[in-house]
Design a protein around this motif. Structure first.
Motif, PDB file in Angstrom:
ATOM      1  N   PHE A  34      -1.233   6.665  -1.879  1.00 54.49           N
ATOM      2  CA  PHE A  34      -0.640   7.428  -0.770  1.00 54.49           C
ATOM      3  C   PHE A  34      -1.676   8.330  -0.105  1.00 54.49           C
ATOM      4  O   PHE A  34      -1.795   8.382   1.126  1.00 54.49           O
ATOM      5  CB  PHE A  34       0.533   8.253  -1.293  1.00 54.49           C
ATOM      6  N   VAL A  35      -2.430   9.053  -0.918  1.00 55.59           N
ATOM      7  CA  VAL A  35      -3.452   9.960  -0.383  1.00 55.59           C
ATOM      8  C   VAL A  35      -4.530   9.176   0.348  1.00 55.59           C
ATOM      9  O   VAL A  35      -4.987   9.578   1.433  1.00 55.59           O
ATOM     10  CB  VAL A  35      -4.064  10.805  -1.515  1.00 55.59           C
ATOM     11  N   ALA A  36      -4.946   8.055  -0.216  1.00 56.91           N
ATOM     12  CA  ALA A  36      -5.997   7.243   0.405  1.00 56.91           C
ATOM     13  C   ALA A  36      -5.547   6.698   1.751  1.00 56.91           C
ATOM     14  O   ALA A  36      -6.301   6.728   2.736  1.00 56.91           O
ATOM     15  CB  ALA A  36      -6.390   6.096  -0.533  1.00 56.91           C
ATOM     16  N   VAL A  37      -4.315   6.213   1.821  1.00 51.42           N
ATOM     17  CA  VAL A  37      -3.792   5.659   3.085  1.00 51.42           C
ATOM     18  C   VAL A  37      -3.684   6.758   4.135  1.00 51.42           C
ATOM     19  O   VAL A  37      -4.069   6.578   5.294  1.00 51.42           O
ATOM     20  CB  VAL A  37      -2.421   4.991   2.842  1.00 51.42           C
ATOM     21  N   ASN A  38      -3.161   7.918   3.733  1.00 49.81           N
ATOM     22  CA  ASN A  38      -3.035   9.030   4.676  1.00 49.81           C
ATOM     23  C   ASN A  38      -4.396   9.501   5.178  1.00 49.81           C
ATOM     24  O   ASN A  38      -4.567   9.768   6.367  1.00 49.81           O
ATOM     25  CB  ASN A  38      -2.287  10.194   4.021  1.00 49.81           C
TER      26      ASN A  38
END
Length: 295
Positions: free
Chosen positions: A14-18
């Motif tokens: 999630f953090v990487a995509v954001n």
């Protein structure tokens, strides 16, 4: 244990995509500005040949020197500073006082006053009636034609009203017991507690007045009263005497500078906002969050 590992992995994804999406968004937003900045330091020939992208080609500062020696540009620049300072001051005085009054639920006619404000968000008199009104009031070719028509933003008003509604009531009641009246409470208690919100509203209004050219286009006929954004608009449109004056002032090298003079003017126009924003950015997010919270 496996479930905890799965949640950790999902969080990382999630953090990487954001982060990736935010980086791409920043690139998309910054690309036009960086391109204009590169063009402002490039030669007209390189720009016409399509060689300028993110880095200057045939670096030069002749256009900056030509624009900054233009008296009309600096006079219009000073007008923009004046309109922004006066307009923001008036807008903040009206917005804060009106919002504070509307935040008091015991006020008689409160719903009517809110309804009047909200009504203007959806309906207005139209361009021609507004022009007739400003003309009949004798405000054409004056400062007031620029700063008064948009003196109160209903969106800003409602956000600030919501913020005032959620200030602790105990503080105001204690101030009343100590003998302060409503004006004292507002000036000595409420406003100091509202620094984040006030900074946010000042930023909103300042950007609004700084970027506005349409009201000046409608109500100002004298070149010496134009804001710098209208000067820039006329350069881009190439359809007014201001354009001719702005180009002529660059001297004998006008033909070589005409291609990137617009880019230089854009950069010089946006610099003040870029300089101010970092100092109020920390108030910006907190101000909006505070003004949008419902208890």
């Amino acid at each position: 244990m496996p479930r905890k590992q799965q949640e950790t992995t999902g969080r990382r994804v999630f953090v990487a995509v954001n982060a990736t999406l935010l980086v791409l968004l920043c690139v998309v937003m910054l690309y036009p500005f960086v391109t204009v900045l590169a063009q402002s330091f490039s030669s007209a020939g390189a720009i016409n040949a399509g060689k300028v992208n993110l880095l200057p080609v045939d670096f030069n500062v002749d256009t900056y020197a030509a624009v900054m020696s233009n008296g009309t540009f600096w006079r219009n620049y000073g007008n923009t500073v004046l309109y922004t300072v006066v307009g923001t001051s008036i807008a903040m005085a009206l917005t804060t006082t009106y919002a504070y009054v509307l935040s008091k639920k015991h006020l008689k006619g409160r719903n009517t006053l809110i309804g009047i404000a909200v009504f203007t968000m959806f309906f207005n008199g139209g361009l021609v009636p507004n022009y007739v009104l400003i003309s009949s009031l004798g405000m054409t070719n004056t400062l007031w034609a620029i700063v008064l028509p948009n003196a109160v933003s209903v969106f800003n008003l409602l956000v600030m009203k919501s913020f005032f509604e959620h200030l602790p009531k105990d503080i105001e009641e204690a101030a009343q017991i100590d003998g302060l009246g409503w004006y004292g409470i507002f000036g000595r208690i409420v406003l100091p507690l509202s620094k984040a919100m006030i900074a946010t509203m000042v930023l909103f209004y300042s950007v609004q007045y700084w970027n506005d050219w349409f009201l000046a286009f409608l109500y100002l006929d004298k070149t010496e009263l134009f804001p710098v954004t209208l000067f820039l608009r006329n350069l881009i449109a190439g359809a007014s005497t201001t354009t001719s004056e702005g180009a002529a002032a660059t001297g004998s090298t006008t033909a070589l500078l005409s291609t990137n003079i617009q880019a230089v003017t854009m950069i010089l126009t946006v610099i003040p906002i870029l300089c101010v924003y970092p100092f109020v950015q920390r108030y910006f997010v907190s101000g909006i969050m505070l003004g949008s919270v419902k208890g």
